[in-house]
Scaffold this active site. Structure first.
Site, short mmCIF file in Angstrom:
data_model
loop_
_atom_site.label_atom_id
_atom_site.label_comp_id
_atom_site.label_asym_id
_atom_site.label_seq_id
_atom_site.Cartn_x
_atom_site.Cartn_y
_atom_site.Cartn_z
N HIS A 266 0.85 -1.18 0.00
CA HIS A 266 0.00 0.00 0.00
C HIS A 266 0.89 1.23 0.00
CE1 HIS A 266 -3.18 2.81 1.12
NE2 HIS A 266 -4.00 1.88 0.68
N ASP B 226 -7.97 -5.40 -0.08
CA ASP B 226 -8.47 -6.01 -1.32
C ASP B 226 -8.18 -7.50 -1.40
OD1 ASP B 226 -9.58 -3.74 -2.42
OD2 ASP B 226 -7.60 -3.00 -2.92
N1 CMC Z 1 4.48 -7.23 -4.97
C1 CMC Z 1 5.83 -7.23 -5.07
N2 CMC Z 1 6.60 -6.16 -4.84
C2 CMC Z 1 5.98 -5.01 -4.51
C3 CMC Z 1 4.58 -4.93 -4.39
C4 CMC Z 1 3.82 -6.09 -4.63
N3 CMC Z 1 2.48 -6.07 -4.52
N4 CMC Z 1 4.22 -3.67 -4.05
C5 CMC Z 1 5.36 -2.97 -3.96
N5 CMC Z 1 6.42 -3.78 -4.23
C6 CMC Z 1 7.84 -3.41 -4.18
C7 CMC Z 1 8.20 -2.56 -5.39
O1 CMC Z 1 8.67 -3.36 -6.46
C8 CMC Z 1 9.26 -1.67 -4.83
O2 CMC Z 1 10.47 -2.38 -4.79
P1 CMC Z 1 11.90 -1.61 -4.97
O3 CMC Z 1 12.00 -0.73 -3.77
O4 CMC Z 1 12.89 -2.74 -4.98
O5 CMC Z 1 11.81 -0.86 -6.25
C9 CMC Z 1 8.83 -1.43 -3.37
O6 CMC Z 1 8.01 -2.56 -3.03
C10 CMC Z 1 8.00 -0.17 -3.18
O7 CMC Z 1 6.96 -0.16 -4.14
P2 CMC Z 1 6.32 1.14 -4.77
O8 CMC Z 1 5.76 0.82 -6.12
O9 CMC Z 1 7.28 2.28 -4.67
O10 CMC Z 1 5.15 1.42 -3.78
P3 CMC Z 1 3.94 2.36 -4.07
O11 CMC Z 1 3.61 3.00 -2.79
O12 CMC Z 1 4.17 3.24 -5.24
O13 CMC Z 1 2.81 1.31 -4.52
C11 CMC Z 1 0.92 -0.06 -4.58
C12 CMC Z 1 1.74 0.96 -3.77
C13 CMC Z 1 -0.37 -0.37 -3.80
C14 CMC Z 1 0.51 0.56 -5.93
C15 CMC Z 1 1.78 -1.34 -4.79
O14 CMC Z 1 2.11 -1.90 -3.54
C16 CMC Z 1 1.07 -2.37 -5.66
O15 CMC Z 1 1.14 -2.27 -6.88
N6 CMC Z 1 0.37 -3.36 -5.02
C17 CMC Z 1 -0.39 -4.32 -5.76
C18 CMC Z 1 -1.73 -3.70 -6.16
C19 CMC Z 1 -2.66 -3.56 -4.99
O16 CMC Z 1 -2.87 -4.49 -4.22
N7 CMC Z 1 -3.28 -2.37 -4.87
C20 CMC Z 1 -4.28 -2.11 -3.87
C21 CMC Z 1 -3.93 -1.01 -2.96
S1 CMC Z 1 -5.05 -0.91 -1.60
C22 CMC Z 1 -6.55 -0.38 -2.26
C23 CMC Z 1 -6.60 1.03 -2.69
O17 CMC Z 1 -6.11 1.92 -1.98
O18 CMC Z 1 -7.17 1.27 -3.75
#
Ligand code: CMC
Length: 430
Positions: free
Chosen positions: A306, A364
């Site tokens: 998240h 989710d």
């Molecule tokens: N699986 C594997 N690795 C992950 C994941 C994941 N689900 N989420 C983040 N990471 C890793 C990412 O690769 C990155 O690694 P590094 O530091 O080596 O580059 C690190 O964790 C930080 O990720 P980020 O993309 O900078 O984090 P963010 O805050 O931009 O993304 C997120 C948040 C929710 C978009 C992401 O965690 C994700 O894509 N999760 C899967 C989709 C999901 O479940 N979304 C629902 C969110 S909750 C409901 C809502 O609010 O709508």
């Protein structure tokens, strides 16, 4: 506002920036005068360090795993309250008294039907359209049906539009579902609670009675409470930005629905379930965990991580419990998808990569499994999220419109395109 300020220095230019304090949470540096004082903008794509507005509605502490609506913890609201009470709280700022609640429930309930012409509007869509595509279109169309509540300068019309939206969204969503599966629309029943009525409109058919299971209705209500608002997330920010130009609330909520659809946001519960189906059996989990860790593979474990919560999402805890209640009630024990989900949760919570990056299962992850057990097809999951989030969008939209300092949202940019150059006639271009 504190009397402290932050100093900004760039070469010989100094800027004094006010430091502002909220009720709880980190202070913010007010950069509104930065450009005027120094000639530079701030750059923060994704808004990792930027508060886009001031709000009194919802507070999240991602490190503590805390979510408060108007000061009340989400677990107390979900376990002791109900969805319409939460709607009242978000819209009016306080929990209702017994009389206020009765009156609010009455007012919402009297708005559950949609204009009959709307049912013909649906038939313009292909039956196999994604229900979210139908939602974007049909909610956007509401402003064509309810002209008498689109004057945003009139507080009465604002409230009528808000109640209409909360009341009609389940009907619109259920109609999208019924159209999708080729069954007749089921009209709302105002003797039922909000969640019961929604289940009834989705699962009742004209040819036989439909019994509403109270455990399932309670789970539906909880899902609605847990998704009611979540501060300045992408879809809420979209609603605010759309509304900042003076657009009517129905159009703004349609914009929010479009944003919610994405798999990184509301589409995650659908994506999580699709992923569990793709994994298929427990023995394939290590392969998918390895892919999630591989920097060269864009695959992510859907339903994990998240932007704000770097601790267990408090909603996920409640959703996990609700999920088990529903599965017990329905006697679902040997669902292979569930087995994969539980094993995945266990592995991810104990794996160094996920621990180090603070990637916990989010709401989710469990809501997808619960909704599947309730009988919804995956394509409907984000639609249900939209139904629940409507009150949050509307409460945030109203707050923005009622803020005397509100201005049109107009971000700036760091331009990295071609510098100034002269037009070249087509026959002279190489
Ligand atoms: N699986 C594997 N690795 C992950 C994941 C994941 N689900 N989420 C983040 N990471 C890793 C990412 O690769 C990155 O690694 P590094 O530091 O080596 O580059 C690190 O964790 C930080 O990720 P980020 O993309 O900078 O984090 P963010 O805050 O931009 O993304 C997120 C948040 C929710 C978009 C992401 O965690 C994700 O894509 N999760 C899967 C989709 C999901 O479940 N979304 C629902 C969110 S909750 C409901 C809502 O609010 O709508």
């Amino acid at each position: 506002m504190t009397d402290q300020s932050a100093k900004f220095t760039l070469g010989s230019t100094n800027a004094d920036l006010a430091l502002r304090s909220g009720t709880i949470g980190p202070d913010v540096v007010d950069v509104t005068s930065l450009y005027k004082q120094s000639g530079v903008f701030t750059y923060d794509p994704g808004f990792s360090s930027t508060a886009s507005c001031e709000s009194k509605i919802t507070y999240i502490d991602g490190d503590e795993g805390m979510l408060l609506h108007r000061g009340y913890p989400i677990d107390q609201l979900a376990e002791r309250g109900d969805y319409l009470e939460t709607c009242y709280l978000l819209l009016y700022g306080e929990l209702p008294t017994a009389r206020e609640k009765e009156d609010f429930v009455y007012r919402v309930t009297r708005h559950t039907m949609v204009h009959e012409q709307m049912s013909r509007f649906y038939t313009g869509f292909r039956r196999d359209a994604h229900p979210m595509a139908v939602m974007v279109g049909s909610v956007g169309a509401l402003s064509a049906f309810y002209h008498d509540s689109t004057d945003i300068a009139d507080p009465h019309q604002r409230m009528v539009a808000s109640l209409r939206m909360v009341a009609k969204m389940p009907t619109i969503a259920a109609m999208a579902y019924k159209y999708h599966i080729g069954q007749p629309f089921v009209y709302p029943r105002n003797d039922l609670s909000y969640a019961e009525n929604f289940l009834h409109m989705c699962f009742a058919v004209p040819c036989e009675p439909y019994r509403i299971d109270p455990v399932l209705a309670r789970a539906m209500d909880r899902i609605f409470i847990l998704h009611a608002d979540h501060e300045q997330n992408a879809s809420t920010s979209t609603v605010r930005l759309a509304g900042s130009s003076g657009a009517n609330p129905f159009a703004c909520v349609a914009a929010g629905i479009a944003c919610l659809w994405g798999p990184a946001h509301g589409g995650a519960n659908e994506a999580a379930l699709n992923m569990l189906t793709e994994i298929g059996s427990k023995d394939r989990i290590p392969e998918f965990i390895a892919r999630a860790k591989d920097k060269n593979d864009p695959f992510r474990l859907m339903g994990f991580g998240h932007r704000v919560y770097k601790n267990y999402d408090p909603r996920a805890k409640i959703m996990q419990k609700t999920c088990h209640e529903v599965l017990d009630e329905l006697g679902i024990k040997d669902d292979p998808l569930l087995e994969v989900a539980m094993e995945l949760e266990h592995i991810a919570l104990n794996d160094e990569y996920f621990i180090e990056k603070k990637l916990y299962p989010n709401v989710d992850f469990y809501s997808g499994i619960t909704l599947k057990a309730l009988g919804f097809p995956t394509a409907m999951f984000t639609v249900l999220f939209a139904v629940a989030r409507t009150v949050g969008w509307i409460a945030q939209w109203k707050e923005m419109i009622e803020d005397p300092h509100q201005r049109i949202g107009r971000p700036r940019q760091l331009y990295t395109g071609a510098p100034l150059r002269d037009y070249v006639p087509v026959d002279e271009r190489s």
